[in-house]
Design an enzyme around this catalytic site. Sequence first.
Site, PDB file in Angstrom:
ATOM      1  CG  HIS A 297     -10.508 -17.707 -37.653  1.00 54.01           C
ATOM      2  ND1 HIS A 297      -9.421 -17.778 -36.813  1.00 54.01           N
ATOM      3  CD2 HIS A 297     -11.486 -17.098 -36.924  1.00 54.01           C
ATOM      4  CE1 HIS A 297      -9.734 -17.262 -35.630  1.00 54.01           C
ATOM      5  NE2 HIS A 297     -10.980 -16.828 -35.671  1.00 54.01           N
TER       6      HIS A 297
ATOM      7  CG  HIS B 146     -10.921 -15.983 -31.573  1.00 52.09           C
ATOM      8  ND1 HIS B 146     -12.029 -15.167 -31.704  1.00 52.09           N
ATOM      9  CD2 HIS B 146     -11.240 -16.906 -30.644  1.00 52.09           C
ATOM     10  CE1 HIS B 146     -12.984 -15.599 -30.892  1.00 52.09           C
ATOM     11  NE2 HIS B 146     -12.531 -16.648 -30.223  1.00 52.09           N
TER      12      HIS B 146
ATOM     13  CG  ASP C 137     -13.469 -11.293 -30.806  1.00 51.91           C
ATOM     14  OD1 ASP C 137     -12.573 -10.443 -30.976  1.00 51.91           O
ATOM     15  OD2 ASP C 137     -13.587 -12.312 -31.525  1.00 51.91           O
TER      16      ASP C 137
HETATM   17  C1  SP5 Z   1     -13.773 -14.263 -36.454  1.00 54.29           C
HETATM   18  C2  SP5 Z   1     -13.901 -14.918 -35.108  1.00 54.29           C
HETATM   19  O1  SP5 Z   1     -13.897 -14.228 -34.098  1.00 54.29           O
HETATM   20  N1  SP5 Z   1     -14.060 -16.248 -35.086  1.00 54.29           N
HETATM   21  C3  SP5 Z   1     -14.160 -16.947 -33.822  1.00 54.29           C
HETATM   22  C4  SP5 Z   1     -14.588 -18.370 -33.943  1.00 54.29           C
HETATM   23  C5  SP5 Z   1     -14.758 -19.026 -32.589  1.00 54.29           C
HETATM   24  N2  SP5 Z   1     -15.379 -20.292 -32.690  1.00 54.29           N
HETATM   25  C6  SP5 Z   1     -15.726 -21.076 -31.520  1.00 54.29           C
HETATM   26  C7  SP5 Z   1     -14.810 -20.944 -30.348  1.00 54.29           C
HETATM   27  C8  SP5 Z   1     -15.175 -21.833 -29.191  1.00 54.29           C
HETATM   28  C9  SP5 Z   1     -14.482 -21.415 -27.928  1.00 54.29           C
HETATM   29  N3  SP5 Z   1     -15.285 -21.482 -26.730  1.00 54.29           N
HETATM   30  C10 SP5 Z   1     -16.167 -20.382 -26.430  1.00 54.29           C
HETATM   31  C11 SP5 Z   1     -16.881 -20.511 -25.108  1.00 54.29           C
HETATM   32  C12 SP5 Z   1     -18.210 -19.788 -25.128  1.00 54.29           C
HETATM   33  N4  SP5 Z   1     -18.930 -19.913 -23.881  1.00 54.29           N
HETATM   34 ZN    ZN Z   2     -12.477 -13.481 -32.833  1.00 48.29          ZN
END
Ligand code: SP5
Ligand code: ZN
Length: 352
Positions: A172, A208, A290
């Site tokens: 990111h 992501h 993930d």
């Molecule tokens: C490297 C990486 O995998 N970064 C991911 C960052 C995600 N940040 C927050 C995302 C929020 C989305 N909603 C999640 C719901 C959880 N119950």
């Molecule tokens: Zn991720």
Amino acid sequence: MVIRTFLSNAHEGHNPPAEYLHGQRVPYYEAPQRSHEIERALHAAGLIAPSQAPLMEMHILKQIHDAGMIDFLKDLSENAPQVIGADFAVYDLQDQLTGDEYYYETIFPAQMLRHAAQQHAHKRYSFDNTSPVGRGTWLAALTSASLAYNAADAVRHGARQAYALCRPPGHHAGFDTLGGYCYLNNAAVAAHALKAQGKVAILDVDYHHGNGTQDIFWEDDSVFYLSIHADPAVDYPYYTGYTAENHASNINIPLPHGADAAQYRAALEHAMDAIDHFAPAALVVSLGLDVYKDDPMGKFTLDIPDLRQIGGRIAAAQLPTVYVQEGGYAIEALGALAVAFFTGVLENTDVT
Ligand code: SP5
Ligand code: ZN
């Protein structure tokens, strides 16, 4: 067979207490146990050949990231106790300081007034508030990038593949932006190092979209970025990862919430075909775990054996490959997921 793995415990010095998720203060998901679990499981499975990595040189890092962002990150990390101490003083809370606080990008007006310089810089370089900076953050981030750099260096010198067990993750982090638990873009560091060999493809299988990696190589036709991820219309990072961004050297393949192994395999097949057509000299894999069905961040439905198949399919391309660890937050399953993935990789690695 084993996988040559670059690792370090410098990441333990980066351990933010919390993140703010949908209005709730929750424990920081991107925690040191993530790396510990992967290392422990690969070790127990006899799959790991550990390697150490010296820190990479700053002038190389500055070919990938904005020098101002790097200096900001290093300065804030090195001065975190003083900067945060000054904030606590605003509220007369000095007696509560432990020296291990983290600076969050924030909208608090008192901070903005008293520490306009730092506040302004953090806003300048952050696209969200999930990459807090503490005293151990800089060394952890630089070490993480250096693991990717050294893994790429091993491949550049003839290793068939190498794995950088990076933490914090990197995909990111853009040219001059921090966010999404990321500070320095480890996969971009690896790809940059591999450009000495010729064209490079980056396959991002994290759940992501790797907005940072896309940003860094957006105008670089010698680096082909492909990403399979949750549709940004419904998931993080929301602003990028759409098919509308696709061009000759950038392919986004968004999948809906609930995507299963068959849908994932079809997407991966498409990506591997495109990589084959591009004919790179080397491959970087942004390895997010993930995509797992029980990941607290993810909404795909892949199970542990599916990771073995994905690893196998990627390795079947028979390209010199650097695997770079990205996300994956189901602590109890991370070890099994990594073992499954690298079992698939090693099953499909020609030893001849
Ligand atoms: C490297 C990486 O995998 N970064 C991911 C960052 C995600 N940040 C927050 C995302 C929020 C989305 N909603 C999640 C719901 C959880 N119950
Ligand atoms: Zn991720």
